[in-house]
Design a protein around this motif. Sequence first.
Motif, PDB file in Angstrom:
ATOM      1  N   ARG A 100       0.809  -1.233   0.000  1.00  0.00           N
ATOM      2  CA  ARG A 100       0.000   0.000   0.000  1.00  0.00           C
ATOM      3  C   ARG A 100       0.834   1.272   0.000  1.00  0.00           C
ATOM      4  N   ALA A 101       2.022   1.218   0.550  1.00  0.00           N
ATOM      5  CA  ALA A 101       2.864   2.419   0.680  1.00  0.00           C
ATOM      6  C   ALA A 101       3.322   2.915  -0.686  1.00  0.00           C
ATOM      7  N   THR A 102       3.418   4.226  -0.799  1.00  0.00           N
ATOM      8  CA  THR A 102       3.937   4.828  -2.020  1.00  0.00           C
ATOM      9  C   THR A 102       5.444   4.672  -2.075  1.00  0.00           C
ATOM     10  N   VAL A 103       6.109   4.920  -0.936  1.00  0.00           N
ATOM     11  CA  VAL A 103       7.560   4.811  -0.868  1.00  0.00           C
ATOM     12  C   VAL A 103       7.999   4.182   0.452  1.00  0.00           C
ATOM     13  N   LEU A 104       9.184   3.600   0.417  1.00  0.00           N
ATOM     14  CA  LEU A 104       9.881   3.142   1.620  1.00  0.00           C
ATOM     15  C   LEU A 104      11.278   3.729   1.532  1.00  0.00           C
ATOM     16  N   ILE A 105      11.642   4.500   2.559  1.00  0.00           N
ATOM     17  CA  ILE A 105      12.961   5.137   2.553  1.00  0.00           C
ATOM     18  C   ILE A 105      13.647   4.983   3.901  1.00  0.00           C
ATOM     19  N   ASP A 106      14.966   5.039   3.865  1.00  0.00           N
ATOM     20  CA  ASP A 106      15.765   5.291   5.055  1.00  0.00           C
ATOM     21  C   ASP A 106      16.055   6.779   4.977  1.00  0.00           C
ATOM     22  N   ALA A 107      15.859   7.484   6.090  1.00  0.00           N
ATOM     23  CA  ALA A 107      15.997   8.937   6.045  1.00  0.00           C
ATOM     24  C   ALA A 107      16.452   9.486   7.386  1.00  0.00           C
ATOM     25  N   GLU A 108      16.814  10.761   7.350  1.00  0.00           N
ATOM     26  CA  GLU A 108      17.185  11.490   8.559  1.00  0.00           C
ATOM     27  C   GLU A 108      16.298  12.733   8.642  1.00  0.00           C
ATOM     28  N   VAL A 109      15.788  13.010   9.842  1.00  0.00           N
ATOM     29  CA  VAL A 109      14.977  14.206  10.049  1.00  0.00           C
ATOM     30  C   VAL A 109      15.927  15.411  10.061  1.00  0.00           C
ATOM     31  N   ILE A 110      15.790  16.263   9.058  1.00  0.00           N
ATOM     32  CA  ILE A 110      16.625  17.461   8.938  1.00  0.00           C
ATOM     33  C   ILE A 110      15.935  18.646   9.607  1.00  0.00           C
ATOM     34  N   GLU A 111      14.636  18.784   9.354  1.00  0.00           N
ATOM     35  CA  GLU A 111      13.842  19.841   9.990  1.00  0.00           C
ATOM     36  C   GLU A 111      12.618  19.180  10.623  1.00  0.00           C
ATOM     37  N   PRO A 112      12.577  19.120  11.960  1.00  0.00           N
ATOM     38  CA  PRO A 112      11.461  18.460  12.627  1.00  0.00           C
ATOM     39  C   PRO A 112      10.157  19.250  12.509  1.00  0.00           C
ATOM     40  N   MET A 113       9.057  18.553  12.801  1.00  0.00           N
ATOM     41  CA  MET A 113       7.757  19.212  12.864  1.00  0.00           C
ATOM     42  C   MET A 113       7.739  20.126  14.078  1.00  0.00           C
ATOM     43  N   SER A 114       7.019  21.228  13.947  1.00  0.00           N
ATOM     44  CA  SER A 114       6.770  22.034  15.137  1.00  0.00           C
ATOM     45  C   SER A 114       5.850  21.195  16.015  1.00  0.00           C
ATOM     46  N   SER A 115       5.788  21.488  17.265  1.00  0.00           N
ATOM     47  CA  SER A 115       4.935  20.730  18.173  1.00  0.00           C
ATOM     48  C   SER A 115       3.511  20.723  17.641  1.00  0.00           C
ATOM     49  N   VAL A 116       2.946  19.547  17.499  1.00  0.00           N
ATOM     50  CA  VAL A 116       1.598  19.407  16.954  1.00  0.00           C
ATOM     51  C   VAL A 116       0.592  20.167  17.818  1.00  0.00           C
ATOM     52  N   SER A 117       0.759  20.117  19.132  1.00  0.00           N
ATOM     53  CA  SER A 117      -0.187  20.793  20.025  1.00  0.00           C
ATOM     54  C   SER A 117      -0.045  22.314  19.957  1.00  0.00           C
ATOM     55  N   ASP A 118       1.109  22.810  19.506  1.00  0.00           N
ATOM     56  CA  ASP A 118       1.333  24.256  19.403  1.00  0.00           C
ATOM     57  C   ASP A 118       1.103  24.796  17.998  1.00  0.00           C
ATOM     58  N   SER A 119       0.643  23.952  17.079  1.00  0.00           N
ATOM     59  CA  SER A 119       0.520  24.409  15.693  1.00  0.00           C
ATOM     60  C   SER A 119      -0.550  25.496  15.567  1.00  0.00           C
ATOM     61  N   LYS A 120      -0.300  26.402  14.677  1.00  0.00           N
ATOM     62  CA  LYS A 120      -1.186  27.543  14.437  1.00  0.00           C
ATOM     63  C   LYS A 120      -2.299  27.132  13.484  1.00  0.00           C
ATOM     64  N   PRO A 121      -3.493  27.717  13.640  1.00  0.00           N
ATOM     65  CA  PRO A 121      -4.596  27.426  12.714  1.00  0.00           C
ATOM     66  C   PRO A 121      -4.177  27.709  11.272  1.00  0.00           C
ATOM     67  N   GLY A 122      -4.486  26.798  10.399  1.00  0.00           N
ATOM     68  CA  GLY A 122      -4.166  26.954   8.991  1.00  0.00           C
ATOM     69  C   GLY A 122      -2.779  26.481   8.605  1.00  0.00           C
ATOM     70  N   LEU A 123      -1.940  26.152   9.590  1.00  0.00           N
ATOM     71  CA  LEU A 123      -0.600  25.656   9.299  1.00  0.00           C
ATOM     72  C   LEU A 123      -0.528  24.176   9.633  1.00  0.00           C
ATOM     73  N   THR A 124       0.025  23.394   8.732  1.00  0.00           N
ATOM     74  CA  THR A 124       0.143  21.953   8.930  1.00  0.00           C
ATOM     75  C   THR A 124       1.550  21.631   9.408  1.00  0.00           C
ATOM     76  N   PRO A 125       1.678  20.958  10.562  1.00  0.00           N
ATOM     77  CA  PRO A 125       3.022  20.555  11.004  1.00  0.00           C
ATOM     78  C   PRO A 125       3.694  19.703   9.927  1.00  0.00           C
ATOM     79  N   THR A 126       4.905  20.089   9.550  1.00  0.00           N
ATOM     80  CA  THR A 126       5.626  19.411   8.473  1.00  0.00           C
ATOM     81  C   THR A 126       7.076  19.187   8.886  1.00  0.00           C
ATOM     82  N   ALA A 127       7.551  17.968   8.684  1.00  0.00           N
ATOM     83  CA  ALA A 127       8.964  17.646   8.879  1.00  0.00           C
ATOM     84  C   ALA A 127       9.591  17.488   7.501  1.00  0.00           C
ATOM     85  N   TYR A 128      10.900  17.742   7.422  1.00  0.00           N
ATOM     86  CA  TYR A 128      11.624  17.527   6.178  1.00  0.00           C
ATOM     87  C   TYR A 128      12.692  16.478   6.424  1.00  0.00           C
TER      88      TYR A 128
END
Length: 168
Positions: A49-77
Motif C-alpha cells: 500500500r505504501a507509495t515509498v519506503l525510505i531510510d531517512a534522517e529528520v533534517i527539519e522536525p515538525m513544530s509541536s503538533v499541540s502548538d501548531s497555528k490554525p491553517g498551518l500543517t506541522p511538516t517535517a523535512y
Amino acid sequence: MTLDRQMLTIAAAGVCTLLSPSAGSACSFAQGSMTASQIKQQAADHFKRATVLIDAEVIEPMSSVSDSKPGLTPTAYLRVLKTWKGGVQPDLVPVVYISSCDIVLERKGERLRILLIGEGVFRADQGMNGGGVIDLPTYNAEIDRLAGQRRSTAMDQFPGALPSPEGN
C-alpha cells in the motif's frame, strides 16, 4: 425561509458536523494478539500500500503538533539516505501531520526506515509503520525482507519514538 437562508443553514450544520469530535476521530488499533504469520502478512500488505519506503534522517522536525497555528500543517523535512520503494526527491522530503494516526517527527537527526503515503508531500501513518503491533521486531523484519536489506540497529525503534533512557 428563503432558499439562500436554507442553504446557509445546511452548510453551517455540515461544517459543525465535520468539525465536531467523534468516536472515530482518534487513531486506535485493534487489540489482541497476532501470530507471527499474521504480522508478516500485515507488514506485506502495508508495504504494498505504501507509495515509498525510505531510510531517512529528520533534517527539519515538525513544530509541536499541540502548538501548531490554525491553517498551518506541522511538516517535517527528511533527507533521503536510501530509497527502497517508489521515488522521491533526494534533497528534502516533506512529511505532514494531518491526523492522530500520523507519526510526529519532532527530533532533528533521528534516522529511520519509514513507509510513506502520498506524492510530493507525504504522510507517515502509524499503522503502516507497525503502530499497534505487539511484536514490532517481527513486523520490521518482514519490511526489511521485502526491502531486500536489514535496517541498521539505529533504525530499529518505531519512527518518532523517544529513545529509551541510557542504561535501561
